[in-house]
Design an enzyme around this catalytic site. Structure first.
Site: not given
Ligand code: LLP
Length: 433
Positions: A248, A290-292, A330, A362-363, A392
């Site tokens: 997303g 697929e929003p996360g 992050r 500790c870093e 995340y």
């Molecule tokens: N679909 C797929 C295949 C993905 O690889 C991802 C995120 C999403 C959907 C969700 O994307 P979003 O809506 O969250 O932008 N750990 C990193 C983010 C890694 C994202 C990986 N894939 C952070 O903390 O920024």
């Protein structure tokens, strides 16, 4: 304020989802993750309504559960009637334990093990999003052994630079994910999939990157994928029924980040897709998104207690909190920006203390944010709040330095409840022999 669920009460205390953060810190202890349940539901509905309005009832939202994965999140998704994207047995297992129907789950990952594939098929996973040919053959074999015909999408690499930070860019040809159009591998894997007895190819998937504000990138992704669908229709006589456009939109971590109107953007992408299909003589495929991050990020906040405040005259100042990179890696990983407040001093006018907010690991790299301006009265015992930590953070937390992970407390219409318990010292040694 960067999000409407953040306010200040008459005592000058920070409130989240209408609740006094300092009271929650006193009740649950710190560090503490807070999540605003209504905000999560509101964001899911924004995506769901916009997507079905723009592209019909067939269009579906899948929550990318890597952003925040624990039972209550899957229950919310079930109640809201959306699917989920999982990337590991751990996420799938959590979803199933929460009562989520695996038939509504899409299993991603660039390297699914035989065990992943076996377990997921056994449990009745809805779809695999297949990354490469090697994996395709394993799915075909295991599905065959179980007498099943498995639904899949193929993950295609469109060859787009999403203009986000490198660690979350996935659409470029040299990405570790998917099969690239440019190299001919995307067409090849499609041909292979169509020839396998136990595989039901339903369509294609693409994901360009995360934390994106540029709507052009979504248009580009849709354009390349629809042209690919059209090409495959002509070359292989196969018409994809589904097209998954991946993650997303970006979210606001600071006042400098733009505000994005998700509904208006989806409407524009929908219009673009309909026009493009018309031009190519294609039926509009069933679209998935697929929003996360944008479902959970600003529904989250992390609360800490301030410990040591260190002034190094002529150099810099540090404000240490009782968590750190163990609950929020992050900044260490991506240099991510955050907004930080002292929750019990919101009306303090002396906001002149420039410091780095650091953790207790500790870093030296254990930094939550640099160049933060806080009240100069900041001292041990104050409550610090880091905003927009719903995505995340919990999901990337670790037990580094054997620090226990904080609990997740959900807020809902003035009520608070524990969704994930605080880890105990016993939890820390649970698997030690
Ligand atoms: N679909 C797929 C295949 C993905 O690889 C991802 C995120 C999403 C959907 C969700 O994307 P979003 O809506 O969250 O932008 N750990 C990193 C983010 C890694 C994202 C990986 N894939 C952070 O903390 O920024």
């Amino acid at each position: 304020m960067i999000c409407e669920n953040i306010t200040v009460n008459e005592k000058g205390n920070l409130c989240f989802a209408g609740m006094d953060v300092t009271k929650l810190a006193a009740k649950y202890g710190t560090p503490l993750y807070l999540m605003d349940e209504n905000r999560i539901r509101q964001r899911i509905r924004t995506y769901k309504n916009a997507l079905t309005k723009a592209l019909g009832e067939e269009a579906k939202v899948l929550y990318a559960s890597k952003a925040a994965s624990f039972c209550q999140m899957y229950r919310i998704c079930k109640e809201e009637g959306i699917g989920v994207d999982v990337v590991s047995l751990g996420e799938l297992y959590t979803a199933i334990k929460a009562g989520f129907n695996p038939a509504e789950a899409y299993f991603h990952s660039n390297n699914k093990t035989d065990e992943d594939i076996d377990f997921a098929i056994e449990k009745g996973i809805g779809y695999f999003v297949v990354d490469n040919e090697e994996e395709l053959f394993v799915i075909d074999k295991i599905a065959g052994e179980k007498g099943k015909r498995q639904n899949i999408l193929l993950r295609i690499t469109p060859g787009i630079d999403p203009h986000t930070y490198e660690a979350v860019a996935t659409g470029k040809v040299d990405s570790k994910f998917g099969s690239a159009i440019e190299t001919g591998q995307a067409e090849q894997i499609t041909k292979t999939a169509l020839g396998l007895k136990n595989i039901n190819l339903c369509g294609f998937h693409t994901h360009i990157g995360s934390q994106m504000f540029d709507s052009e990138v979504f248009f580009d992704g849709a354009k390349i994928m629809l042209e690919f669908i059209s090409h495959i229709k002509n070359s292989l006589g196969y018409t994809a029924k589904e097209l998954d456009l991946g993650g997303g939109y970006g979210v606001r971590y600071t006042e400098n980040d733009p505000t994005i109107d998700i509904a208006a953007n989806i409407e524009a992408v929908g219009k673009y897709i309909r026009n493009k299909c018309n031009e190519l003589g294609l039926e509009v495929p069933s679209i998935r998104m697929e929003p996360g991050r944008s479902i959970v990020a600003d529904a989250g906040m992390t609360i800490y207690t301030v410990g040591t405040v260190k002034r190094i005259p002529g150099y810099k100042n540090y404000v240490s909190v009782d968590g750190g990179m163990s609950d929020n890696p992050r900044f260490a990983l991506y240099g991510s920006e955050y907004t930080i407040y002292i929750a019990n001093k919101m009306n303090d006018k002396g906001q002149t203390f420039n410091c780095s907010v650091v953790g207790r690991c500790c870093e030296s790299g254990d930094i939550i944010q640099e160049n933060v301006t806080l009240p100069s009265s900041v001292c041990r015992g104050d409550i610090a709040a880091v905003l927009t930590t719903g995505a995340y953070n919990y999901s990337m937390a670790s037990n580094y330095n054997r620090i226990a992970r904080p609990p997740v407390v959900m807020l809902n219409n003035g009520e608070d409840y524990v969704a994930v318990k605080r880890e105990s010292l016993e939890d820390i040694i649970r698997n030690d022999i």
